[in-house]
Design an enzyme around this catalytic site. Structure first.
Site, PDB file in Angstrom:
ATOM      1  N   HIS A  53       0.819  -1.289   0.024  1.00  0.00           N
ATOM      2  CA  HIS A  53       0.040   0.050   0.013  1.00  0.00           C
ATOM      3  C   HIS A  53       0.892   1.330   0.059  1.00  0.00           C
ATOM      4  CE1 HIS A  53      -3.763  -2.149   1.963  1.00  0.00           C
ATOM      5  NE2 HIS A  53      -2.894  -2.809   1.101  1.00  0.00           N
ATOM      6  N   GLU A  55       0.777   4.017   1.711  1.00  0.00           N
ATOM      7  CA  GLU A  55       1.355   4.104   3.244  1.00  0.00           C
ATOM      8  C   GLU A  55       2.542   3.467   3.430  1.00  0.00           C
ATOM      9  OE1 GLU A  55      -1.726   3.414   2.010  1.00  0.00           O
ATOM     10  OE2 GLU A  55      -3.300   4.207   3.369  1.00  0.00           O
ATOM     11  N   CYS A  83      -6.292   1.458   5.634  1.00  0.00           N
ATOM     12  CA  CYS A  83      -6.768   0.347   6.187  1.00  0.00           C
ATOM     13  C   CYS A  83      -6.240   0.296   7.564  1.00  0.00           C
ATOM     14  CB  CYS A  83      -6.707  -0.763   5.243  1.00  0.00           C
ATOM     15  SG  CYS A  83      -4.790  -1.091   5.226  1.00  0.00           S
ATOM     16  N   CYS A  86      -2.288  -0.408   7.690  1.00  0.00           N
ATOM     17  CA  CYS A  86      -1.516   0.906   7.566  1.00  0.00           C
ATOM     18  C   CYS A  86      -1.502   1.841   8.754  1.00  0.00           C
ATOM     19  CB  CYS A  86      -1.998   1.780   6.377  1.00  0.00           C
ATOM     20  SG  CYS A  86      -1.678   0.757   4.652  1.00  0.00           S
TER      21      CYS A  86
END
Length: 147
Positions: A53, A55, A83, A86
């Site tokens: 991701h 992040e 999410c 993260c």
């Protein structure tokens, strides 16, 4: 506030680049004391990695650049509500502030879902809805082309 807008624009650019690669268009930026430190877009598909991701990528980049995993002077700017994975990584890194754009009612882990920061030992300041319309539009365009 000007810096916030600049960093969110960079995160939006990263989201657009992720979409061009065929990945879900999420972008992230980390700033240290107001200076750009790391930037990335989602690379889950490109890297065949469910943890890639945006992040997570910028957290890794920033940690490597600083030579430490504690990022307590850093702010993160993300186009979509993080999410739970993260958000937990941000808590572990002791991120100072989280700015995010679009809300994620299905997979979000900050305002929605399990609300990670309500249970974490460190809770960054959260500023939500930054460029919300623009951030949501990128996602809507991406998914409308796939349905």
């Amino acid at each position: 506030m000007m810096r916030t807008m600049e960093f969110m624009k960079i995160a939006l650019e990263e989201a657009e680049l992720a979409a061009q690669r065929g990945s879900i268009p999420v972008g992230a930026v980390i700033a240290l004391d107001g200076c750009l430190l790391a930037r990335a877009g989602n690379e889950v598909i490109k890297n065949i990695d469910p943890t890639a991701h945006a992040e997570m990528i910028v957290l890794r980049q920033a940690s490597r650049l600083l030579g430490q995993f504690i990022l307590d002077r850093c702010d993160i700017y993300v186009t979509l509500e993080p999410c739970s994975m993260c958000a937990q990584a941000m808590a572990l890194a002791r991120i100072r502030r989280l700015y995010f754009g679009a809300y994620d009612t299905k997979y979000g882990g900050v305002i929605h879902g399990c609300r990670v920061f309500d249970h974490a030992t460190h809770k960054p300041e959260v500023i939500s809805g930054v460029f919300e319309t623009q951030c949501a539009k990128i996602l809507q365009n991406f998914f409308s082309g796939r349905r």
